[in-house]
Enzyme design. Structure first.
Site, PDB file in Angstrom:
ATOM      1  N   THR A   3       0.863  -1.184   0.000  1.00 46.56           N
ATOM      2  CA  THR A   3       0.000   0.000   0.000  1.00 46.56           C
ATOM      3  C   THR A   3       0.894   1.227   0.000  1.00 46.56           C
ATOM      4  OG1 THR A   3      -1.438   1.393   1.371  1.00 46.56           O
ATOM      5  CG2 THR A   3      -0.261  -0.333   2.521  1.00 46.56           C
ATOM      6  N   ILE A   4       0.497   2.244  -0.758  1.00 45.93           N
ATOM      7  CA  ILE A   4       1.340   3.454  -0.767  1.00 45.93           C
ATOM      8  C   ILE A   4       1.332   4.118   0.610  1.00 45.93           C
ATOM      9  CG2 ILE A   4       1.034   3.862  -3.239  1.00 45.93           C
ATOM     10  CD1 ILE A   4      -0.788   6.292  -2.385  1.00 45.93           C
ATOM     11  N   ASP A   5       0.312   3.834   1.437  1.00 47.62           N
ATOM     12  CA  ASP A   5       0.175   4.506   2.736  1.00 47.62           C
ATOM     13  C   ASP A   5       1.210   4.066   3.774  1.00 47.62           C
ATOM     14  OD1 ASP A   5      -1.983   5.741   1.653  1.00 47.62           O
ATOM     15  OD2 ASP A   5      -3.494   4.834   2.942  1.00 47.62           O
TER      16      ASP A   5
ATOM     17  N   ARG B  75       4.170  32.781  -3.096  1.00 45.61           N
ATOM     18  CA  ARG B  75       2.894  32.224  -2.669  1.00 45.61           C
ATOM     19  C   ARG B  75       3.014  31.215  -1.541  1.00 45.61           C
ATOM     20  NH1 ARG B  75      -0.016  31.652  -8.457  1.00 45.61           N
ATOM     21  NH2 ARG B  75      -1.336  33.470  -8.225  1.00 45.61           N
TER      22      ARG B  75
ATOM     23  N   HIS C  22      -4.682  10.555  -7.034  1.00 46.48           N
ATOM     24  CA  HIS C  22      -4.305   9.222  -7.522  1.00 46.48           C
ATOM     25  C   HIS C  22      -3.040   9.191  -8.367  1.00 46.48           C
ATOM     26  CE1 HIS C  22      -8.349   8.451  -6.093  1.00 46.48           C
ATOM     27  NE2 HIS C  22      -8.016   7.178  -6.057  1.00 46.48           N
TER      28      HIS C  22
ATOM     29  N   ARG D 293      -0.536   6.978  -6.952  1.00 49.13           N
ATOM     30  CA  ARG D 293      -0.687   5.511  -6.967  1.00 49.13           C
ATOM     31  C   ARG D 293      -0.106   4.866  -8.227  1.00 49.13           C
ATOM     32  NH1 ARG D 293      -5.927   4.488  -4.138  1.00 49.13           N
ATOM     33  NH2 ARG D 293      -6.561   3.211  -5.889  1.00 49.13           N
TER      34      ARG D 293
HETATM   35  O1  F6P Z   1      -4.827   2.596  -0.852  1.00 48.22           O
HETATM   36  C1  F6P Z   1      -4.577   3.661  -0.099  1.00 48.22           C
HETATM   37  C2  F6P Z   1      -5.252   4.900  -0.661  1.00 48.22           C
HETATM   38  O2  F6P Z   1      -4.531   5.373  -1.767  1.00 48.22           O
HETATM   39  C3  F6P Z   1      -5.416   5.969   0.397  1.00 48.22           C
HETATM   40  O3  F6P Z   1      -4.252   6.735   0.584  1.00 48.22           O
HETATM   41  C4  F6P Z   1      -6.586   6.734  -0.149  1.00 48.22           C
HETATM   42  O4  F6P Z   1      -7.270   7.401   0.883  1.00 48.22           O
HETATM   43  C5  F6P Z   1      -7.442   5.663  -0.750  1.00 48.22           C
HETATM   44  O5  F6P Z   1      -6.564   4.616  -1.099  1.00 48.22           O
HETATM   45  C6  F6P Z   1      -8.226   6.089  -1.957  1.00 48.22           C
HETATM   46  O6  F6P Z   1      -8.996   5.011  -2.357  1.00 48.22           O
HETATM   47  P1  F6P Z   1      -9.801   4.944  -3.731  1.00 48.22           P
HETATM   48  O7  F6P Z   1      -8.804   4.776  -4.834  1.00 48.22           O
HETATM   49  O8  F6P Z   1     -10.674   3.763  -3.568  1.00 48.22           O
HETATM   50  O9  F6P Z   1     -10.537   6.239  -3.861  1.00 48.22           O
END
Ligand code: F6P
Length: 324
Positions: free
Chosen positions: A128-130, A165, A254, A257
């Protein structure tokens, strides 16, 4: 009973390096004489019995690709025991001896629930990126996401400086501030807001005003989406209300991701996935394969998804000192 057939799936938010992990699961297992079936669309595909036979060539040319060739999903039905029961029927019908799931917190919760109902072993590969999975210092995809966000912050710094800014940058991290903390420190952000620290808005306002007084003409504040004030727009409005500074906001979303995984993520993916297969062959079950201080670890699925992983507060303190 010897493991002859493994199923593998990717689930939850995709992360760069998931393909590298899939490749490692398939090739490490086949090398050890174990057959592999892929499950398309994560737990949704498991419930539907959407299986595909994996060969050495099924994972050719994917090591450098973001996303996941097996696709992913967020599956509400798998949260019910009826949904998981349907999945078990397909696993048993497909003569699957073990399941490997590649994903983050929600995926690991699903794996923990499944392993309490299914008599065969389930193993997790943290991705997971988190980076918010307990029991491993890193999750696959985190390093790439940090580098993607950092590149954006560097670009935003150019435009913030040109216009004198204040810029708020929102990065992902629903419940965790790992991406915000590392990109904030590496990008020299004047402020970092993360869910792990509350009541930081006053401190942020003071820092920004003090910076202006010292002659700082532009500032960047990195905000984790899950911070208590509610995202970068909400924080920016609060700051404007309190100290009257005009602002711009950039929500990275995104974009963090996607993209080709860094070398670090490809290496982590290859190692964690191979460890997960090896652990299964060694008779382990119900664990997530990760690393702590460079050493391989196996953490019980339930513990990995239910315990909170701490951010390194010394990095937060360091970022504050260095950005003054
Ligand atoms: O998988 C982790 C994540 O990228 C979180 O950082 C983010 O809040 C969530 O997924 C977003 O999910 P989705 O792509 O379902 O909107």
């Amino acid at each position: 009973m010897a493991i002859q057939r493994i199923a593998v799936l990717t689930s939850g938010g995709d992360a760069p390096g998931m393909n590298a992990a899939l490749r490692a699961v398939v090739r490490y297992a086949i090398y050890h004489g174990v057959e592999v079936v892929g499950v398309r669309r994560g737990y949704a595909g498991l419930i539907a019995g959407d299986f595909v036979q994996m060969h050495l060539t099924s994972v050719s040319g994917i090591l450098h690709l973001g996303g996941t060739i097996l696709k992913s999903s967020r599956c509400e039905e798998f949260k019910t025991s009826e949904g998981r029961q349907r999945a078990i029927v397909h696993l048993d019908r497909g003569q699957v001896d073990a399941l490997i799931v590649i994903g983050g917190n929600g995926t690991t919760t699903g794996a923990a629930d499944l392993s309490e109902m299914w008599d065969k072993p389930v193993m997790g590969v943290p991705s997971t990126i988190d980076n918010d999975l307990y029991g491993t210092d890193y999750t696959i995809g985190f390093d790439t996401a940090v580098n993607t966000a950092l590149e954006a912050i560097d670009r935003l710094r150019d435009t913030a400086a040109s216009h004198d800014r204040l810029l708020f940058v929102e990065v992902m991290g629903r419940d965790a501030g790992f991406i915000a903390l590392l990109t904030g420190l590496a990008g020299g952000a004047e402020g970092i807001l993360i869910p792990e620290i509350s009541g930081d808005l006053d401190g942020l306002c003071e820092t920004l005003v003090a910076g202006r007084r010292r002659g700082k003409q532009s500032s960047i504040v990195v905000v984790a989406e899950g911070n208590e004030t509610g995202g970068a727009f909400a924080v920016a409005e609060q700051v404007k209300k309190r100290v009257g500074l005009d602002y711009r906001v950039c929500v990275l979303g995104h974009v963090q991701r996607g993209g080709s995984p860094t070398a670090v993520d490809r290496l982590r993916a290859s190692r964690y996935a191979a460890w997960a297969v090896q652990a299964l062959l060694d008779g382990e079950r119900g664990k997530v394969a990760g690393e702590v201080k460079g050493e391989p670890t196996l953490t019980p699925l339930r513990e990995a998804c239910s315990r909170k992983k701490d951010v390194d507060m010394s990095l937060y303190a360091l970022a504050r000192i260095l950005s003054s």
